[in-house]
Design an enzyme around this catalytic site. Structure first.
Site, PDB file in Angstrom:
ATOM      1  N   LYS A 171      -2.099  -1.367  -3.946  1.00 49.12           N
ATOM      2  CA  LYS A 171      -2.980  -0.214  -3.857  1.00 49.12           C
ATOM      3  C   LYS A 171      -2.170   1.062  -3.883  1.00 49.12           C
ATOM      4  O   LYS A 171      -1.185   1.131  -3.159  1.00 49.12           O
ATOM      5  CB  LYS A 171      -3.744  -0.315  -2.535  1.00 49.12           C
ATOM      6  CG  LYS A 171      -4.636   0.852  -2.235  1.00 49.12           C
ATOM      7  CD  LYS A 171      -5.238   0.661  -0.886  1.00 49.12           C
ATOM      8  CE  LYS A 171      -5.934   1.950  -0.506  1.00 49.12           C
ATOM      9  NZ  LYS A 171      -6.390   1.937   0.832  1.00 49.12           N
ATOM     10  N   LYS A 186       0.858  -1.176   0.000  1.00 49.17           N
ATOM     11  CA  LYS A 186       0.000   0.000   0.000  1.00 49.17           C
ATOM     12  C   LYS A 186       0.897   1.229   0.000  1.00 49.17           C
ATOM     13  O   LYS A 186       1.707   1.414   0.906  1.00 49.17           O
ATOM     14  CB  LYS A 186      -0.898  -0.006   1.244  1.00 49.17           C
ATOM     15  CG  LYS A 186      -1.772   1.231   1.341  1.00 49.17           C
ATOM     16  CD  LYS A 186      -2.747   1.124   2.483  1.00 49.17           C
ATOM     17  CE  LYS A 186      -3.548   2.402   2.631  1.00 49.17           C
ATOM     18  NZ  LYS A 186      -4.470   2.342   3.755  1.00 49.17           N
TER      19      LYS A 186
HETATM   20  C1  PBG Z   1      -7.348   3.207   5.554  1.00 54.37           C
HETATM   21  C2  PBG Z   1      -7.579   3.130   4.106  1.00 54.37           C
HETATM   22  C3  PBG Z   1      -7.391   4.119   3.122  1.00 54.37           C
HETATM   23  C4  PBG Z   1      -7.908   3.594   1.937  1.00 54.37           C
HETATM   24  C5  PBG Z   1      -8.342   2.306   2.210  1.00 54.37           C
HETATM   25  N1  PBG Z   1      -8.107   2.036   3.549  1.00 54.37           N
HETATM   26  C6  PBG Z   1      -6.929   5.516   3.195  1.00 54.37           C
HETATM   27  C7  PBG Z   1      -5.583   5.893   3.623  1.00 54.37           C
HETATM   28  O1  PBG Z   1      -4.679   5.082   3.831  1.00 54.37           O
HETATM   29  O2  PBG Z   1      -5.415   7.097   3.803  1.00 54.37           O
HETATM   30  C8  PBG Z   1      -7.983   4.328   0.624  1.00 54.37           C
HETATM   31  C9  PBG Z   1      -9.064   3.869  -0.300  1.00 54.37           C
HETATM   32  C10 PBG Z   1      -9.374   4.821  -1.384  1.00 54.37           C
HETATM   33  O3  PBG Z   1      -8.729   5.865  -1.581  1.00 54.37           O
HETATM   34  O4  PBG Z   1     -10.332   4.518  -2.117  1.00 54.37           O
HETATM   35  N2  PBG Z   1      -6.100   2.968   6.014  1.00 54.37           N
END
Ligand code: PBG
Length: 324
Positions: free
Chosen positions: A248, A195
């Site tokens: 992601k 991520k």
């Molecule tokens: C929480 C999380 C996030 C997303 C999914 N889980 C946001 C972040 O890390 O700030 C992002 C999903 C999206 O942008 O559609 N940790």
């Protein structure tokens, strides 16, 4: 051995021919629809930067889940907007929490949808970080127990898959241990393994009210410049017991999706995140892009790169467009 003997255009001449030789066949079978659960009843509050997406109370979530199932989509992933936030994200582990209640209600409605829950602290902490704070830093090890308890509470509510998105080191092992200790050894973990610290999460932070109140997430989410490191993150999560992994965001990281697919033989997801969705929606609203063609091309591209599962806010539209 080339032109005029070989004419690749021969197989592009009609839709029948193109369909026969198509390498990536789009279906809804791997699409997961993300949803935001908020307190109250009869609440449906649209998210301005994500047209079509709303924060919804449990009753409304169940209604939309019926629609999602009727469209032939396999599952949803739930994010929570709790009634209260504190420094350690206490509300994330409570049996009466928004996500826990939503999972129970979906189960009670006898829907067959696969219910995935996002496991993280950022929506539940008053500072908006994905871990607890010690001496001004995001503390890794002190966060693990809370994440494990949150995952356990989701399991107890009836979740089919838990998906940790916090990026703390060791969280998959901590969650696996906790689940196994409580007889949830059959509950799969989908790890947000690679991520990235991404600008494309902007609209999500409006939707989930999870903007960090100081600093940013760069000390725990990955540097967008790194791909080899993603392979290491995936390897570690698998060692710790992840059943599936995720990359992601999706579009700026198609190379990472491809490399993970080539190196690891496990189911892989890709998250087509909020910013990717917002860009398409904004351009389409201005008449600058054909929404349907653009979205189908994006989803095809993510699948072609190697993703088995795609989390996308476009899922319901795709299901409608692909319906016979
Ligand atoms: C929480 C999380 C996030 C997303 C999914 N889980 C946001 C972040 O890390 O700030 C992002 C999903 C999206 O942008 O559609 N940790």
């Amino acid at each position: 051995m080339s032109f005029p003997t070989h004419r690749p255009r021969r197989l592009r001449r009609t839709e029948g021919l193109r369909g026969l030789v198509r390498e990536t066949r789009l279906t809804t079978a791997g699409l997961i629809y993300p949803m935001f659960v908020c307190p109250g009843t009869n609440v449906r509050q649209g998210v301005s930067s994500m047209p079509g997406v709303a924060q919804q109370s449990v009753d409304q979530i169940v209604e939309e889940c019926r629609e999602v199932e009727a469209l032939g989509l396999p599952g949803v992933i739930l994010f929570g907007l709790p009634e209260s936030k504190d420094a350690t994200g206490t509300s994330s582990t409570q049996p009466q929490g928004v996500v826990q209640r939503a999972v129970e209600a979906i189960r009670k409605a006898s829907l067959k949808l696969v219910v995935i829950t996002d496991v993280c602290l950022c929506e539940y902490t008053d500072h908006g970080h994905c871990g607890v704070i010690e001496n001004g830093e995001i503390a890794n090890d002190a966060t693990l127990g809370i994440l494990a308890n949150q995952a356990l509470s989701h399991a107890r509510a009836g979740a089919d898959i838990v998906a940790p998105s916090d990026m703390m080191d060791g969280r998959v092992a901590a969650i696996r241990d906790k689940l196994d200790d409580h007889k949830f050894e059959n509950l799969p973990i989908l790890a947000y393994a690679a991520k990235y610290s991404s600008a494309f999460y902007g609209p999500f932070r409006e939707a989930a009210q999870s903007t960090p109140q100081f600093g940013d997430r760069r000390s725990y989410q990955m540097d967008p410049a790194n791909a080899r490191e993603a392979l290491k993150e995936v390897a570690l999560d698998l060692e710790e017991g992840a059943d599936m992994v995720m990359v992601k965001p999706a579009l700026p990281y198609l190379d990472v999706i491809r490399r993970v697919r080539e190196k690891f033989d496990v189911p892989m997801g890709a998250y087509n995140v909020s910013g990717e969705y917002a860009m398409v929606k904004a351009a389409a609203a201005n008449g600058w892009l054909d929404e349907r063609r653009t979205v189908l091309e994006i989803i095809t591209g993510i699948q072609r790169a190697g993703a088995d599962i795609i989390l996308t806010y476009h899922a319901k539209d795709v299901a409608r467009w692909l319906a016979p």
